[in-house]
Enzyme design. Structure first.
Site, PDB file in Angstrom:
ATOM      1  N   TYR A 157      37.820  50.993  32.906  1.00 15.54           N
ATOM      2  CA  TYR A 157      38.469  50.238  33.970  1.00 15.54           C
ATOM      3  C   TYR A 157      39.768  49.568  33.526  1.00 15.54           C
ATOM      4  O   TYR A 157      40.745  49.541  34.232  1.00 15.54           O
ATOM      5  CB  TYR A 157      37.431  49.225  34.382  1.00 15.54           C
ATOM      6  N   ASP A 183      42.180  45.367  41.389  1.00 16.54           N
ATOM      7  CA  ASP A 183      41.424  44.195  40.913  1.00 16.54           C
ATOM      8  C   ASP A 183      41.267  44.281  39.396  1.00 16.54           C
ATOM      9  O   ASP A 183      40.644  45.202  38.883  1.00 16.54           O
ATOM     10  CB  ASP A 183      40.037  44.185  41.571  1.00 16.54           C
ATOM     11  N   HIS A 185      39.800  41.793  37.789  1.00  9.53           N
ATOM     12  CA  HIS A 185      38.502  41.130  37.596  1.00  9.53           C
ATOM     13  C   HIS A 185      38.539  40.133  36.438  1.00  9.53           C
ATOM     14  O   HIS A 185      37.547  39.959  35.713  1.00  9.53           O
ATOM     15  CB  HIS A 185      37.431  42.206  37.355  1.00  9.53           C
TER      16      HIS A 185
HETATM   17  O1  KDG Z   1      29.455  38.585  41.612  1.00  8.22           O
HETATM   18  C1  KDG Z   1      30.624  39.177  41.165  1.00  8.22           C
HETATM   19  C2  KDG Z   1      31.379  39.756  42.344  1.00  8.22           C
HETATM   20  O2  KDG Z   1      31.582  38.780  43.316  1.00  8.22           O
HETATM   21  C3  KDG Z   1      32.709  40.347  41.924  1.00  8.22           C
HETATM   22  O3  KDG Z   1      32.474  41.309  40.928  1.00  8.22           O
HETATM   23  C4  KDG Z   1      33.387  41.005  43.106  1.00  8.22           C
HETATM   24  O4  KDG Z   1      35.515  40.936  42.014  1.00  8.22           O
HETATM   25  C5  KDG Z   1      34.862  41.084  43.015  1.00  8.22           C
HETATM   26  C6  KDG Z   1      35.583  41.317  44.264  1.00  8.22           C
HETATM   27  O5  KDG Z   1      36.803  41.211  44.247  1.00  8.22           O
HETATM   28  O6  KDG Z   1      34.951  41.602  45.283  1.00  8.22           O
HETATM   29 MG    MG Z   2      37.702  40.592  42.413  1.00  6.26          MG
END
Ligand code: KDG
Ligand code: MG
Length: 381
Positions: A157, A183, A185
């Site tokens: 990722y 994303d 993350h």
């Molecule tokens: O619990 C973790 C999720 O809420 C997350 O991984 C989801 O990053 C996320 C998103 O943008 O939906």
């Molecule tokens: Mg997210």
């Protein structure tokens, strides 16, 4: 409108949710979402042991007063467990106020500023071909904002070349019109975040989501000056005031707090108003671990805010089949003609819970994925 009963209900119609149920002496019931993915039992205990005893006999109309006393009254403010508990109570109070007034929550928040909330869909997948196919299905549904993460979130990722090359190819294949989102993350170091943001400039992203973790808030300034890629941030924030400096300093383009973690409608609205004055739009978190109650609360706020940007979409039926709909009735729904999320014009949040169905689908112990780098060291998920 005296609060007489308060309960936390844990249910698993496909995944775990923590629901807050507040009942008033005159028999009104309000629902809230206090789900904290992987730490549901901690929130349940916080509610039962520390929050609910403080609500007994309180006036449910005094939302701000309850919010202040639960937030400031802990002395050790914030944190995901306590803020998720507070979020669930806050949503339930707005639901109750709407039911008492006979008005949908968006009307209590100043009334609609728009007819629907434009959404972005999750189109990420293992290959560019799969992402393009997902995006085409979404386009047919009237959606034109896509999250296009390339690769397995548990694997490559954040492989720099993979992310950048893959997304540039997606842009090439989809053409210039769709709005694309990636994303991160909160998994990138400041160095990698800068490289991704710069590498993705030709893709003209709508935004890069959560490039840095909260411990690197001070690095947003350097990231900002290194790239023209728009930045969205905030889903890990469990305290509305911690994001205020970044918003005021012009480091963000989109605010993406989670209404079930930041402190409910009340907290998100305070921060969104600061954002409005700083030219920042909203892109509130809307993952599958936000329950349909949290999604409904979020869409009510989306509809009322002048600086709404886009809403992350979770389609519960698509993901979990009929199970979620057996527990939660009503709430937000995707309108294919409008291409966005809408809520019913009913009093409150417009969502109900079938308690028998919720209780029959019992909580299952779970935790978030654990990820390690190739050399065996702990890595962020
Ligand atoms: O619990 C973790 C999720 O809420 C997350 O991984 C989801 O990053 C996320 C998103 O943008 O939906
Ligand atoms: Mg997210």
């Amino acid at each position: 409108m005296e609060i007489q009963n308060a309960d936390a209900v844990l249910t698993n119609p496909g995944r775990n949710y923590v629901i807050v149920r507040l009942e008033t002496a005159d028999g009104l019931v309000g629902w809230g979402d206090a789900t904290l993915n992987g730490r549901e039992k901690a929130v349940e205990a916080a509610l039962a042991e520390h929050v609910f005893p403080e609500l007994d006999g309180r006036d449910a109309h005094r939302i701000e007063d309850v919010w202040q006393s639960l937030y400031r009254g802990t002395y050790w403010r914030g944190g995901p467990v306590l803020q998720s508990a507070l979020s669930g109570v806050d949503m339930a109070l707005w639901d109750l106020k709407g039911k008492a007034a006979g008005l949908p929550v968006y009307d209590l928040l100043g009334g609609r500023t728009r007819e629907y909330a434009t959404v972005y869909d999750h189109c990420g997948d293992d290959s560019v071909d799969a992402i393009v196919a997902n995006a085409e299905i979404a386009l047919d549904r009237g959606i034109d904002h896509f999250r296009v993460n390339v690769g397995d979130p548990m694997g490559d990722y954040l492989d720099l070349d993979g992310v950048v090359e893959g997304v540039l190819e997606v842009r090439d294949r989809l053409g210039p019109d769709p709005e694309l989102i990636v994303d991160v993350h909160s998994r990138a170091s400041p160095r990698i975040a800068r490289q991704i943001a710069q590498g993705l400039e030709p893709a003209e992203l709508y935004f890069l989501e959560d490039p840095l973790a909260p411990e690197h808030d001070a690095e947003y300034e350097a990231l900002r000056s290194a790239t023209t890629t728009p930045i969205a941030y905030g889903e890990l924030s469990a305290d509305p005031f911690s994001l205020q400096p970044l918003v005021e300093d012009g480091q963000l383009d989109f605010l993406r707090v989670d209404l079930a973690h930041v402190g409910g409608i009340t907290a998100a609205r305070k921060l969104a108003t600061v954002a409005e004055g700083n030219g920042v739009e909203t892109a509130f978190h809307g993952p599958p671990d936000l329950s349909p109650i949290g999604q409904a609360a979020t869409v009510h706020l989306d509809l009322a805010l002048p600086n709404f940007g886009v809403q992350e979409l979770t389609d519960y039926e698509e993901r979990y089949g009929d199970a979620v709909g057996e527990v939660f009735h009503g709430g937000a729904s995707f309108d294919p003609d409008l291409g966005g999320l809408v809520v019913p014009d009913e009093p409150g949040l417009g969502i109900d819970v079938d308690l028998d169905a919720a209780e029959s689908r019992e909580y299952e112990r779970s935790h978030l994925p654990k990820r390690r780098a190739e050399d065996g060291s702990v890595a962020d998920w």
